[in-house]
Design a protein around this motif. Sequence first.
Motif, PDB file in Angstrom:
ATOM      1  N   ALA A  48       0.827  -1.209   0.000  1.00 55.36           N
ATOM      2  CA  ALA A  48       0.000   0.000   0.000  1.00 55.36           C
ATOM      3  C   ALA A  48       0.864   1.263   0.000  1.00 55.36           C
ATOM      4  O   ALA A  48       0.549   2.237  -0.694  1.00 55.36           O
ATOM      5  CB  ALA A  48      -0.931  -0.005   1.209  1.00 55.36           C
ATOM      6  N   GLU A  49       1.966   1.241   0.749  1.00 54.74           N
ATOM      7  CA  GLU A  49       2.821   2.419   0.840  1.00 54.74           C
ATOM      8  C   GLU A  49       3.461   2.771  -0.495  1.00 54.74           C
ATOM      9  O   GLU A  49       3.518   3.938  -0.885  1.00 54.74           O
ATOM     10  CB  GLU A  49       3.923   2.211   1.891  1.00 54.74           C
ATOM     11  CG  GLU A  49       3.402   2.074   3.304  1.00 54.74           C
ATOM     12  CD  GLU A  49       3.183   0.620   3.720  1.00 54.74           C
ATOM     13  OE1 GLU A  49       2.855  -0.236   2.849  1.00 54.74           O
ATOM     14  OE2 GLU A  49       3.323   0.325   4.904  1.00 54.74           O
ATOM     15  N   VAL A  50       3.958   1.755  -1.203  1.00 54.14           N
ATOM     16  CA  VAL A  50       4.602   2.001  -2.494  1.00 54.14           C
ATOM     17  C   VAL A  50       3.567   2.403  -3.536  1.00 54.14           C
ATOM     18  O   VAL A  50       3.794   3.329  -4.324  1.00 54.14           O
ATOM     19  CB  VAL A  50       5.428   0.772  -2.942  1.00 54.14           C
ATOM     20  CG1 VAL A  50       5.972   0.960  -4.356  1.00 54.14           C
ATOM     21  CG2 VAL A  50       6.573   0.523  -1.960  1.00 54.14           C
ATOM     22  N   ARG A  51       2.419   1.747  -3.521  1.00 49.39           N
ATOM     23  CA  ARG A  51       1.367   2.114  -4.482  1.00 49.39           C
ATOM     24  C   ARG A  51       0.901   3.553  -4.248  1.00 49.39           C
ATOM     25  O   ARG A  51       0.625   4.288  -5.198  1.00 49.39           O
ATOM     26  CB  ARG A  51       0.225   1.120  -4.419  1.00 49.39           C
ATOM     27  CG  ARG A  51       0.635  -0.257  -4.961  1.00 49.39           C
ATOM     28  CD  ARG A  51      -0.454  -1.293  -4.777  1.00 49.39           C
ATOM     29  NE  ARG A  51      -1.683  -0.914  -5.395  1.00 49.39           N
ATOM     30  CZ  ARG A  51      -2.097  -1.304  -6.602  1.00 49.39           C
ATOM     31  NH1 ARG A  51      -1.319  -2.087  -7.325  1.00 49.39           N
ATOM     32  NH2 ARG A  51      -3.246  -0.920  -7.083  1.00 49.39           N
ATOM     33  N   LYS A  52       0.848   3.975  -2.984  1.00 52.54           N
ATOM     34  CA  LYS A  52       0.437   5.339  -2.662  1.00 52.54           C
ATOM     35  C   LYS A  52       1.428   6.355  -3.238  1.00 52.54           C
ATOM     36  O   LYS A  52       1.024   7.359  -3.837  1.00 52.54           O
ATOM     37  CB  LYS A  52       0.325   5.508  -1.148  1.00 52.54           C
ATOM     38  CG  LYS A  52      -0.099   6.886  -0.721  1.00 52.54           C
ATOM     39  CD  LYS A  52      -0.216   6.967   0.800  1.00 52.54           C
ATOM     40  CE  LYS A  52      -0.590   8.370   1.254  1.00 52.54           C
ATOM     41  NZ  LYS A  52      -0.693   8.465   2.718  1.00 52.54           N
ATOM     42  N   ILE A  53       2.723   6.098  -3.084  1.00 55.13           N
ATOM     43  CA  ILE A  53       3.719   7.034  -3.607  1.00 55.13           C
ATOM     44  C   ILE A  53       3.721   7.011  -5.138  1.00 55.13           C
ATOM     45  O   ILE A  53       3.915   8.051  -5.781  1.00 55.13           O
ATOM     46  CB  ILE A  53       5.133   6.763  -3.015  1.00 55.13           C
ATOM     47  CG1 ILE A  53       6.024   8.005  -3.152  1.00 55.13           C
ATOM     48  CG2 ILE A  53       5.819   5.595  -3.645  1.00 55.13           C
ATOM     49  CD1 ILE A  53       5.705   9.097  -2.214  1.00 55.13           C
ATOM     50  N   ASP A  54       3.468   5.853  -5.736  1.00 56.11           N
ATOM     51  CA  ASP A  54       3.372   5.777  -7.200  1.00 56.11           C
ATOM     52  C   ASP A  54       2.204   6.622  -7.709  1.00 56.11           C
ATOM     53  O   ASP A  54       2.328   7.334  -8.714  1.00 56.11           O
ATOM     54  CB  ASP A  54       3.205   4.330  -7.660  1.00 56.11           C
ATOM     55  CG  ASP A  54       4.477   3.515  -7.533  1.00 56.11           C
ATOM     56  OD1 ASP A  54       5.576   4.099  -7.351  1.00 56.11           O
ATOM     57  OD2 ASP A  54       4.376   2.269  -7.614  1.00 56.11           O
ATOM     58  N   ARG A  55       1.060   6.550  -7.014  1.00 52.76           N
ATOM     59  CA  ARG A  55      -0.096   7.360  -7.409  1.00 52.76           C
ATOM     60  C   ARG A  55       0.213   8.851  -7.257  1.00 52.76           C
ATOM     61  O   ARG A  55      -0.160   9.666  -8.106  1.00 52.76           O
ATOM     62  CB  ARG A  55      -1.328   6.979  -6.588  1.00 52.76           C
ATOM     63  CG  ARG A  55      -1.991   5.685  -7.045  1.00 52.76           C
ATOM     64  CD  ARG A  55      -3.347   5.466  -6.387  1.00 52.76           C
ATOM     65  NE  ARG A  55      -3.267   5.368  -4.939  1.00 52.76           N
ATOM     66  CZ  ARG A  55      -2.977   4.258  -4.267  1.00 52.76           C
ATOM     67  NH1 ARG A  55      -2.737   3.135  -4.916  1.00 52.76           N
ATOM     68  NH2 ARG A  55      -2.942   4.264  -2.947  1.00 52.76           N
ATOM     69  N   LYS A  56       0.886   9.210  -6.169  1.00 56.47           N
ATOM     70  CA  LYS A  56       1.255  10.613  -5.946  1.00 56.47           C
ATOM     71  C   LYS A  56       2.108  11.136  -7.098  1.00 56.47           C
ATOM     72  O   LYS A  56       1.871  12.220  -7.628  1.00 56.47           O
ATOM     73  CB  LYS A  56       2.014  10.753  -4.628  1.00 56.47           C
ATOM     74  CG  LYS A  56       2.577  12.135  -4.371  1.00 56.47           C
ATOM     75  CD  LYS A  56       3.461  12.155  -3.130  1.00 56.47           C
ATOM     76  CE  LYS A  56       4.376  13.355  -3.126  1.00 56.47           C
ATOM     77  NZ  LYS A  56       5.376  13.287  -2.063  1.00 56.47           N
ATOM     78  N   HIS A  57       3.091  10.346  -7.504  1.00 50.91           N
ATOM     79  CA  HIS A  57       3.971  10.764  -8.593  1.00 50.91           C
ATOM     80  C   HIS A  57       3.226  10.836  -9.921  1.00 50.91           C
ATOM     81  O   HIS A  57       3.429  11.775 -10.702  1.00 50.91           O
ATOM     82  CB  HIS A  57       5.162   9.823  -8.707  1.00 50.91           C
ATOM     83  CG  HIS A  57       6.074   9.892  -7.534  1.00 50.91           C
ATOM     84  ND1 HIS A  57       6.881   8.845  -7.166  1.00 50.91           N
ATOM     85  CD2 HIS A  57       6.312  10.864  -6.615  1.00 50.91           C
ATOM     86  CE1 HIS A  57       7.572   9.173  -6.098  1.00 50.91           C
ATOM     87  NE2 HIS A  57       7.237  10.395  -5.737  1.00 50.91           N
ATOM     88  N   ALA A  58       2.354   9.870 -10.184  1.00 53.23           N
ATOM     89  CA  ALA A  58       1.578   9.873 -11.428  1.00 53.23           C
ATOM     90  C   ALA A  58       0.632  11.074 -11.467  1.00 53.23           C
ATOM     91  O   ALA A  58       0.496  11.735 -12.510  1.00 53.23           O
ATOM     92  CB  ALA A  58       0.794   8.572 -11.568  1.00 53.23           C
ATOM     93  N   ASP A  59       0.000  11.368 -10.340  1.00 54.62           N
ATOM     94  CA  ASP A  59      -0.904  12.524 -10.275  1.00 54.62           C
ATOM     95  C   ASP A  59      -0.145  13.824 -10.514  1.00 54.62           C
ATOM     96  O   ASP A  59      -0.626  14.724 -11.203  1.00 54.62           O
ATOM     97  CB  ASP A  59      -1.619  12.581  -8.921  1.00 54.62           C
ATOM     98  CG  ASP A  59      -2.657  11.480  -8.748  1.00 54.62           C
ATOM     99  OD1 ASP A  59      -3.007  10.818  -9.749  1.00 54.62           O
ATOM    100  OD2 ASP A  59      -3.105  11.278  -7.593  1.00 54.62           O
ATOM    101  N   LYS A  60       1.045  13.929  -9.944  1.00 47.62           N
ATOM    102  CA  LYS A  60       1.872  15.132 -10.107  1.00 47.62           C
ATOM    103  C   LYS A  60       2.243  15.326 -11.587  1.00 47.62           C
ATOM    104  O   LYS A  60       2.146  16.434 -12.117  1.00 47.62           O
ATOM    105  CB  LYS A  60       3.128  15.013  -9.232  1.00 47.62           C
ATOM    106  CG  LYS A  60       4.056  16.196  -9.297  1.00 47.62           C
ATOM    107  CD  LYS A  60       5.208  16.070  -8.307  1.00 47.62           C
ATOM    108  CE  LYS A  60       6.112  14.932  -8.689  1.00 47.62           C
ATOM    109  NZ  LYS A  60       7.313  14.816  -7.857  1.00 47.62           N
ATOM    110  N   ARG A  61       2.642  14.242 -12.244  1.00 49.78           N
ATOM    111  CA  ARG A  61       2.994  14.340 -13.665  1.00 49.78           C
ATOM    112  C   ARG A  61       1.756  14.669 -14.509  1.00 49.78           C
ATOM    113  O   ARG A  61       1.821  15.489 -15.424  1.00 49.78           O
ATOM    114  CB  ARG A  61       3.656  13.052 -14.147  1.00 49.78           C
ATOM    115  CG  ARG A  61       5.095  12.933 -13.724  1.00 49.78           C
ATOM    116  CD  ARG A  61       5.809  11.783 -14.396  1.00 49.78           C
ATOM    117  NE  ARG A  61       5.290  10.472 -14.036  1.00 49.78           N
ATOM    118  CZ  ARG A  61       5.598   9.823 -12.909  1.00 49.78           C
ATOM    119  NH1 ARG A  61       6.418  10.373 -12.038  1.00 49.78           N
ATOM    120  NH2 ARG A  61       5.095   8.644 -12.668  1.00 49.78           N
ATOM    121  N   ALA A  62       0.624  14.041 -14.186  1.00 51.66           N
ATOM    122  CA  ALA A  62      -0.607  14.294 -14.945  1.00 51.66           C
ATOM    123  C   ALA A  62      -1.043  15.748 -14.797  1.00 51.66           C
ATOM    124  O   ALA A  62      -1.487  16.372 -15.769  1.00 51.66           O
ATOM    125  CB  ALA A  62      -1.711  13.353 -14.471  1.00 51.66           C
TER     126      ALA A  62
END
Length: 144
Positions: A48-62
Amino acid sequence: MLDLKDLNVAAAASRGAFIELEHPVTGEPLMDADGKPYGIEGLGEDSAEVRKIDRKHADKRAEKMRKGNIDAALKQDALEQDRIERLTVATKSWYLPPLNGETLPFTPANARRVYGGEDLAWIADQFEKGMRDRTRFFSTGSTR
């Protein structure tokens, strides 16, 4: 009888695993003088922790792309910083060889130094590879 609940990769990845380091050239396991392996205790990429940071980074790029700033969204420096943050979040502890003769305790600042240092890129590569290997999170004990 097989039950899908027994194949919960998120739970397994969240338990973590010790990922042993190998010599970057020979592939031999790295061990201290007592035969204890050097490595990183970390989460798998399904946690969950890694998936959360991946989503944060994807949202930032989007968001940057939505604003028309495609270059900023895809800058190599920003992508590298995201990778360093991801690896730092995934690291729970480590046992590393000394750096310049000194023990390097795990701290977020030291993790950024190790994972972001060009001279130590092989450590980040090996840890990231280990994070992707789902089999290691279903077994007990250390794995390479």
